[in-house]
Scaffold this active site. Structure first.
Site, PDB file in Angstrom:
ATOM      1  N   SER A 120       0.810  -1.216   0.000  1.00  0.00           N
ATOM      2  CA  SER A 120       0.000   0.000   0.000  1.00  0.00           C
ATOM      3  C   SER A 120       0.845   1.268   0.000  1.00  0.00           C
ATOM      4  CB  SER A 120      -0.923   0.009   1.220  1.00  0.00           C
ATOM      5  OG  SER A 120      -0.174  -0.105   2.418  1.00  0.00           O
ATOM      6  N   HIS A 141      -2.436  -2.910  -6.088  1.00  0.00           N
ATOM      7  CA  HIS A 141      -2.904  -2.559  -4.751  1.00  0.00           C
ATOM      8  C   HIS A 141      -4.420  -2.654  -4.650  1.00  0.00           C
ATOM      9  CE1 HIS A 141      -3.544   0.694  -1.483  1.00  0.00           C
ATOM     10  NE2 HIS A 141      -3.497  -0.511  -0.944  1.00  0.00           N
ATOM     11  N   GLU A 153      -5.342  -0.116  -7.653  1.00  0.00           N
ATOM     12  CA  GLU A 153      -4.293   0.773  -8.151  1.00  0.00           C
ATOM     13  C   GLU A 153      -3.227  -0.101  -8.814  1.00  0.00           C
ATOM     14  OE1 GLU A 153      -3.792   4.690  -5.381  1.00  0.00           O
ATOM     15  OE2 GLU A 153      -3.109   2.816  -4.493  1.00  0.00           O
ATOM     16  N   ASN A 191      -3.787   6.222  -0.797  1.00  0.00           N
ATOM     17  CA  ASN A 191      -3.240   6.304   0.560  1.00  0.00           C
ATOM     18  C   ASN A 191      -2.452   7.590   0.794  1.00  0.00           C
ATOM     19  OD1 ASN A 191      -4.354   4.006   1.593  1.00  0.00           O
ATOM     20  ND2 ASN A 191      -2.618   2.698   1.103  1.00  0.00           N
TER      21      ASN A 191
END
Length: 284
Positions: A120, A141, A153, A191
């Site tokens: 992440s 991800h 992602e 994130n």
């Protein structure tokens, strides 16, 4: 590369078993690898329970569940990954651990097998160097809970080939996900935005500005978030949150990414969120 029939997944925990479920429901055989049989059994049991909830909601039939469960197997032998068409590393968010695992996987996997990481926040280019095949390495991800969240992602490292990206994008869509293409940078996109917000909520709590419940209600009702930032931190895992913020802090060398002291304190105490029964909230 040839059609992806088997996806090897390293890790049978929250992310690993979620990815396995997504693969199995999509008609792909999922092979979960973990360090012991107990971890694999927990992962398979979690998938079974998740599919049962879909049956109760009339989104899945008993027959469809049986078909999906038949596509999930587990092993404690890394060597079994030799037969996988695509491999996804979903181990704990620890760079040294991931590097060791990826080096071992690269020695086992077939030459044309794509190796992906579910990290992440950690550099895809950096992890790719551990494999000796950076052109066939990529970030994939997923978001928690994997069976529910629609986004993936896809992060290209410096050497990731176009063919590797295309195959990963195709697999994502086959799993019913919507992929977005992201450049390699700490935290990628989601994130990079989300975790500092959660970290700030922890600062707010530590400063006594409001209770955990009021902070979460404020963000749910005031910004229409489906879950408050502190409850979300508990779901993610406070140890994972801390790891991500430390990657940001080191990667950007910017004080705005410093982890909240309360976050560090709670991780040190072993209060990691839902998985330990206690985080910012208590869980059964």
């Amino acid at each position: 590369m040839s059609t992806i029939n088997t996806v090897g997944i390293i890790g049978a925990g929250t992310m690993g078993n979620g990815i396995a479920q997504a693969c199995a429901v999509a008609g792909i055989h999922a092979l979960m690898i973990d360090i012991n049989e107990a971890a694999i059994e927990r992962g398979i049991k979690t998938v079974s329970g998740s599919l049962d909830r879909l049956i109760r909601k009339e989104k899945l039939s008993e027959a469809q569940k049986a078909d999906a469960m038949a596509r999930i197997t587990g092993s404690i032998k890394m060597a079994d990954l030799a037969g996988a068409d695509f491999i996804i590393e979903a181990a704990t968010e620890n760079e040294d651990l991931k590097r060791r695992i990826l080096k071992d996987v690269a020695a086992i996997a077939a030459a044309d097998t794509i190796i992906a990481t579910n990290t992440s926040s950690i550099s895809i280019t950096g992890l790719a160097a551990s494999t000796g095949r950076p052109e066939r390495f990529i970030g994939m991800h997923f978001f928690n809970p994997v069976p529910v969240m629609a986004l993936v992602e896809i992060i290209r490292g410096l050497a990731t080939s176009d063919a590797t990206f295309a195959a990963t994008e195709e697999l994502s869509k086959r799993l019913g996900k919507t992929p977005i293409c992201v450049k390699n940078a700490p935290g990628f996109v989601v994130n990079r935005i989300l975790c500092p917000m959660i970290n700030e909520a922890i600062f707010v709590l530590a400063e006594g500005l409001a209770s955990a419940e009021d902070i979460d209600n404020g963000m749910r009702l005031g910004t229409n978030h489906p879950i408050g930032p502190l409850a979300l931190a508990d779901m993610i895992g406070l140890d994972t949150m801390l790891s991500v913020m430390e990657v940001f802090y080191e990667g950007f060398n910017d004080s705005k990414y410093r982890p909240a002291p309360l976050l560090k304190e709670m991780v040190a105490a072993g209060y990691l969120g839902r998985k330990t029964g206690r985080g910012f909230y208590h869980y059964k």
